[in-house]
Write an enzyme that holds these catalytic residues in place. Structure first.
Site, PDB file in Angstrom:
ATOM      1  N   ASN A  23      47.365 144.520  32.635  1.00  0.00           N
ATOM      2  CA  ASN A  23      46.216 143.839  32.846  1.00  0.00           C
ATOM      3  C   ASN A  23      46.437 142.373  32.786  1.00  0.00           C
ATOM      4  OD1 ASN A  23      43.664 142.234  33.012  1.00  0.00           O
ATOM      5  ND2 ASN A  23      42.560 144.360  32.546  1.00  0.00           N
TER       6      ASN A  23
ATOM      7  N   LYS B 102      43.895 140.261  30.825  1.00  0.00           N
ATOM      8  CA  LYS B 102      44.077 140.399  29.291  1.00  0.00           C
ATOM      9  C   LYS B 102      45.133 139.638  28.693  1.00  0.00           C
ATOM     10  CE  LYS B 102      42.974 145.236  28.528  1.00  0.00           C
ATOM     11  NZ  LYS B 102      43.529 146.385  27.658  1.00  0.00           N
TER      12      LYS B 102
ATOM     13  N   ASP C  62      43.050 147.764  23.588  1.00  0.00           N
ATOM     14  CA  ASP C  62      42.154 148.695  24.116  1.00  0.00           C
ATOM     15  C   ASP C  62      40.890 148.205  24.192  1.00  0.00           C
ATOM     16  OD1 ASP C  62      42.447 150.945  26.158  1.00  0.00           O
ATOM     17  OD2 ASP C  62      40.978 151.876  24.544  1.00  0.00           O
TER      18      ASP C  62
ATOM     19  N   TYR D 140      34.562 143.332  34.236  1.00  0.00           N
ATOM     20  CA  TYR D 140      33.037 143.254  33.984  1.00  0.00           C
ATOM     21  C   TYR D 140      32.782 141.831  34.012  1.00  0.00           C
ATOM     22  CZ  TYR D 140      33.737 148.297  33.755  1.00  0.00           C
ATOM     23  OH  TYR D 140      33.927 149.723  33.963  1.00  0.00           O
ATOM     24  N   ASP D 141      33.567 140.966  34.045  1.00  0.00           N
ATOM     25  CA  ASP D 141      33.203 139.352  33.528  1.00  0.00           C
ATOM     26  C   ASP D 141      31.808 138.951  34.364  1.00  0.00           C
ATOM     27  OD1 ASP D 141      34.725 138.998  31.241  1.00  0.00           O
ATOM     28  OD2 ASP D 141      36.046 137.873  32.442  1.00  0.00           O
TER      29      ASP D 141
ATOM     30  N   LYS E 295      34.850 131.249  27.652  1.00  0.00           N
ATOM     31  CA  LYS E 295      34.820 132.646  27.067  1.00  0.00           C
ATOM     32  C   LYS E 295      35.832 132.991  25.922  1.00  0.00           C
ATOM     33  CE  LYS E 295      36.475 137.381  28.745  1.00  0.00           C
ATOM     34  NZ  LYS E 295      37.246 138.051  29.676  1.00  0.00           N
TER      35      LYS E 295
ATOM     36  N   ARG F 294      38.034 140.016  22.621  1.00  0.00           N
ATOM     37  CA  ARG F 294      39.528 139.952  22.582  1.00  0.00           C
ATOM     38  C   ARG F 294      39.643 138.686  21.221  1.00  0.00           C
ATOM     39  NH1 ARG F 294      39.788 140.307  27.241  1.00  0.00           N
ATOM     40  NH2 ARG F 294      40.098 142.477  27.088  1.00  0.00           N
TER      41      ARG F 294
HETATM   42  P1  ITT Z   1      45.953 148.111  29.788  1.00  0.00           P
HETATM   43  O1  ITT Z   1      47.203 148.285  30.681  1.00  0.00           O
HETATM   44  O2  ITT Z   1      46.021 146.961  28.938  1.00  0.00           O
HETATM   45  O3  ITT Z   1      45.199 149.473  29.248  1.00  0.00           O
HETATM   46  P2  ITT Z   1      43.541 148.194  31.283  1.00  0.00           P
HETATM   47  O4  ITT Z   1      42.984 147.015  32.506  1.00  0.00           O
HETATM   48  O5  ITT Z   1      43.615 149.451  31.730  1.00  0.00           O
HETATM   49  O6  ITT Z   1      44.648 147.569  30.739  1.00  0.00           O
HETATM   50  P3  ITT Z   1      41.550 148.996  29.266  1.00  0.00           P
HETATM   51  O7  ITT Z   1      42.180 150.618  29.079  1.00  0.00           O
HETATM   52  O8  ITT Z   1      41.654 148.532  27.814  1.00  0.00           O
HETATM   53  O9  ITT Z   1      42.569 148.152  30.324  1.00  0.00           O
HETATM   54  O10 ITT Z   1      40.339 149.222  29.940  1.00  0.00           O
HETATM   55  C1  ITT Z   1      39.264 148.059  29.818  1.00  0.00           C
HETATM   56  C2  ITT Z   1      38.424 148.129  31.115  1.00  0.00           C
HETATM   57  O11 ITT Z   1      37.313 147.248  30.424  1.00  0.00           O
HETATM   58  C3  ITT Z   1      39.117 147.303  32.150  1.00  0.00           C
HETATM   59  O12 ITT Z   1      38.653 147.865  33.466  1.00  0.00           O
HETATM   60  C4  ITT Z   1      38.824 145.762  32.048  1.00  0.00           C
HETATM   61  O13 ITT Z   1      38.960 145.340  33.548  1.00  0.00           O
HETATM   62  C5  ITT Z   1      37.420 145.924  31.409  1.00  0.00           C
HETATM   63  N1  ITT Z   1      37.451 144.709  30.254  1.00  0.00           N
HETATM   64  C6  ITT Z   1      38.174 144.622  29.049  1.00  0.00           C
HETATM   65  N2  ITT Z   1      37.802 143.495  28.699  1.00  0.00           N
HETATM   66  C7  ITT Z   1      37.311 142.737  29.499  1.00  0.00           C
HETATM   67  C8  ITT Z   1      36.728 141.504  29.600  1.00  0.00           C
HETATM   68  O14 ITT Z   1      37.088 140.624  28.643  1.00  0.00           O
HETATM   69  N3  ITT Z   1      35.964 140.919  30.653  1.00  0.00           N
HETATM   70  C9  ITT Z   1      35.866 141.826  31.593  1.00  0.00           C
HETATM   71  N4  ITT Z   1      36.222 143.084  31.760  1.00  0.00           N
HETATM   72  C10 ITT Z   1      36.974 143.620  30.658  1.00  0.00           C
END
Ligand code: ITT
Length: 180
Positions: free
Chosen positions: A9, A12, A65, A142-143, A160, A166
């Protein structure tokens, strides 16, 4: 000091990179999809996923996560946030929230760090509300529907990073591992 962040991501990673700078930590992106262990809590998922990855990656790294927990939906999507985002997305969440008075929600992030020997986890949380419509151009995931102090995370830009889940999880992590 350099540390590897394994995530698929970009959003992130960008957030972690900027936060790391403040601690003098260079966060390096290892872009990799990994098999995410399924589980009931973010801690369990992060720890087990890091354990599997540690067999493959011989050097220190961290993963993170995260998830959105909505009170009126009994914590949904929680540990399934990634899947739910890819399937029904923000529009789907707004639909599920139609007619709900209680719009309180939390973002939670758990960092799992492998130091070459063992795994430690660090947690961060931020409280907000689900907006009635999508707003803002910044951020990811989801921002656009997460309201904090009257603005969505997607309207806040870099602001943010001062308050995010995070940020808190990484601060716990960086300050206990790199500030000694
Ligand atoms: P990884 O490869 O790091 O697992 P991922 O996108 O699959 O990346 P997660 O499994 O942790 O990440 O899923 C988290 C979900 O929540 C993902 O859809 C993100 O877009 C959302 N999310 C997490 N942190 C967020 C943030 O700061 N703002 C908006 N959405 C967030």
């Amino acid at each position: 000091m350099k540390v590897l962040f394994i995530t698929s991501n970009r959003g992130k990673f960008e957030e972690a990179r900027k936060i790391g700078e403040k601690y003098g930590v260079e966060v390096e992106w290892k872009r990799e999809e990994y098999e995410e262990y399924q589980g009931n809590s973010l801690e369990e998922i992060a720890e087990k996923s890091a354990m599997v990855l540690s067999k493959k990656i011989g050097e220190p790294f961290f993963i993170e996560d995260s998830g959105l927990f909505i009170d009126a939906l009994n914590g949904f999507p929680g540990p399934y946030s990634s899947y739910v985002f890819k399937t029904i997305g923000n529009e789907g969440i707004l639909k599920l929230m139609e007619g709900k008075d209680n719009r309180e929600a939390r973002f939670i992030a758990v960092v799992a760090y492998f130091d070459g020997e063992k795994i430690s986890t660090f947690r961060g949380e931020v409280k907000g509300e689900i907006s009635k419509e999508m707003r803002g151009m910044h951020g990811f995931g989801y921002d656009p529907i997460f309201l904090y102090d009257g603005k969505t995370f997607a309207e806040m830009g870099d602001e943010k990073n001062k308050v995010s889940h995070r940020r808190k999880a990484l601060e716990n992590f960086f300050s206990s591992i790199f500030n000694q």
